[in-house]
Scaffold this active site. Structure first.
Site, short mmCIF file in Angstrom:
data_model
loop_
_atom_site.label_atom_id
_atom_site.label_comp_id
_atom_site.label_asym_id
_atom_site.label_seq_id
_atom_site.Cartn_x
_atom_site.Cartn_y
_atom_site.Cartn_z
CG ASN A 28 -0.24 0.10 2.51
OD1 ASN A 28 0.85 -0.43 2.68
ND2 ASN A 28 -0.82 0.77 3.48
CD GLU A 46 3.66 2.46 9.79
OE1 GLU A 46 2.68 1.71 10.02
OE2 GLU A 46 3.83 3.06 8.73
CB CYS A 77 -0.59 1.13 8.53
SG CYS A 77 0.21 2.70 8.13
CD GLU A 80 9.88 5.67 8.71
OE1 GLU A 80 10.61 6.60 8.32
OE2 GLU A 80 10.08 4.49 8.43
#
Length: 480
Positions: free
Chosen positions: A154, A252, A286, A460
């Protein structure tokens, strides 16, 4: 559709086929039809890519550049991404299933990352530490070396940019493993990297499966850092590898994020946030708002409004800019169907959707609202990665926070209320690396992003992210 039929890996400044000559077939998830093939990277290809990255790093061709010049190259990448955004977006639309407008936005977001970290490249600084007469002491920020980036299916080009831009800004070289499901559009970065002056080997892009290509990359002795976004099980394997090899990792992982709707919430904002929070890219995000916790006093009203919103969503191919586009694969569609069925079996009610779109050759799931979801059911605990919202009622703030925090994840959370004091009080108690108030996805590339618990660690985005990509060397000197 102008997508070429055969694509190659990008290693040491050249596009090449795989060592073994094998390929990966890439489908359009809206039709289930093959649209192209790409060279399949395995252990031999990984070795070539890592060797090229190591040679480039050891030559100091990138790290010894004046930082402002590295930054300018990153900004040039952003310019080229925007110049070619339509052709890149077309590939994203057909291999990922994303709508064309959103695909164009993804390319623009990738460009923003390169711009942002291009601007930070000359602001990575050391410091002078006073030790008294007779001594000079200072610190030097140094890149790790070869940074390996394992990218999920994704938002591939956006997530490449999110990690690769700060890695390059700090002077690392990179090897990117594209996802096997939609690897094509990442190869544009190879073309762009060469055109803006990055030295050969600074950026290497390979496509392969996790069990051979990904494992070989993680285990390679010349890889100095691992960067991963994806599932918890794969994240565990990568962290185990990093621990064995004693190298830094940034991970992540998954999420099961909840939005809390208080009695005084602006319900127009709740509906708008739900639309984007769970139905954007068919929930394959996510940080999606996959759980909505609603105060019992307004529960029925909220459900009615959400049903009305869902009834207005269109379903179809991304080229038509439909609201609900396909899931990435048949396997993913079956997983989402199974999770929905498990909720029904556990006593939940389906207010809308609940099944795949009938008579479609693609992998379409109806936008689904699951009502009366109990906190312990699988659908409330497991990440679905589909257009499925679980709705649950709570009676007071304490209970709402408890349910919101009641998963092993902690990526995002949110609260909807017009009471400013309550908003910040609840935000302080919610478990998550990013908390949204009155708007899901409030924030941008400038805002730190990451998880707690099984959603991972490290950050991030924003200025925090660039610290992942260098380490501090201290130099102490006796003078006189």
């Amino acid at each position: 559709m102008g997508i070429r039929s055969h694509w190659k890996n990008y290693i040491d400044g050249h596009f090449i086929d795989s060592v073994a000559g094998r390929t990966i077939e890439v489908e359009d998830p809206a039709t289930g039809e093959k649209i192209a093939e790409i060279a399949r990277a395995e252990a031999g290809d990984v070795h070539l890519a890592v060797a090229a990255a190591k040679q480039c790093f050891d030559s100091r061709a990138l790290a010894d550049l004046r930082p402002i010049n590295r930054g300018r190259m990153l900004i040039d990448v952003a310019r080229e991404l925007r110049r070619r955004q339509d052709e890149i977006a077309e590939v994203i639309c057909h291999e990922s299933g994303m709508g064309m407008v959103d695909s164009i936005d993804q390319v623009d977001c990738a460009a923003q990352y390169f711009e942002y970290y291009g601007g930070l490249a000359d602001k990575i600084e050391g410091s002078y530490i006073p030790l008294g007469k007779g001594f000079i002491d200072y610190t030097i920020p140094e890149p790790h070396g070869v940074s390996a980036h394992i990218i999920p299916w994704n938002f591939p080009i956006e997530l490449v940019a999110r990690g690769v831009a700060p890695a390059l800004a700090a002077g690392n070289t990179v090897v990117i493993k594209s996802p096997e499901l939609d690897p094509l559009h990442n190869t544009f970065l190879g073309e762009i990297a060469g055109s803006v002056g990055f030295p050969d080997g600074a950026i290497n892009i390979i496509a392969g499966y996790g069990d051979d290509c990904g494992s070989a990359l993680c285990e390679h002795p010349d890889v100095n850092q691992l960067v991963f976004t994806g599932s918890v099980p794969t994240g565990r394997k990568i962290l185990n590898c990093a621990a064995r090899r004693i190298i830094p990792a940034v991970v992540e992982l998954g999420g099961k994020s909840a939005g809390m709707v208080m009695p005084d919430a602006d319900l127009d904002k709740v509906v708008a946030s739900t639309r984007v929070g769970i139905f954007f890219f068919s929930g394959q995000v996510c940080s999606a708002m996959s759980r909505l916790l609603v105060h019992r006093s307004i529960y029925d009203d909220v459900v009615d409004r959400l049903c009305e919103m869902v009834d207005g969503l269109s379903i179809g191919h991304g080229k038509d800019n439909s609201d609900i586009t396909p899931l990435i694969s048949e396997r993913q569609l079956q997983r989402v169907e199974g999770l929905v069925q498990s909720a029904v079996d556990a006593g939940a009610k389906i207010a809308r959707g609940g099944a795949r779109v009938a008579d479609s050759p693609g992998y379409f799931m109806q936008p689904t609202l699951i009502c009366d979801a109990s906190p312990d059911m699988d659908a409330m605990q497991q990440e679905a990665f589909g257009p499925v919202l679980c709705i649950s009622a709570f009676d007071n703030e304490e209970e709402g926070v408890s349910i919101a925090n009641g998963t092993r994840y902690g990526l995002c959370a949110g609260v909807f209320t017009q009471d400013l004091e309550a908003a910040h009080r609840i935000a302080a108690r919610l478990k998550g690396g990013q908390i949204f108030i009155n708007k899901w996805f409030a924030g941008g590339i400038e805002t730190p992003f990451g998880g707690v618990g099984e959603s991972g660690f490290g950050r991030e985005k924003g200025q925090d992210a660039i610290r992942n990509y260098y380490q501090t060397k201290n130099v102490g000197c006796l003078i006189g």
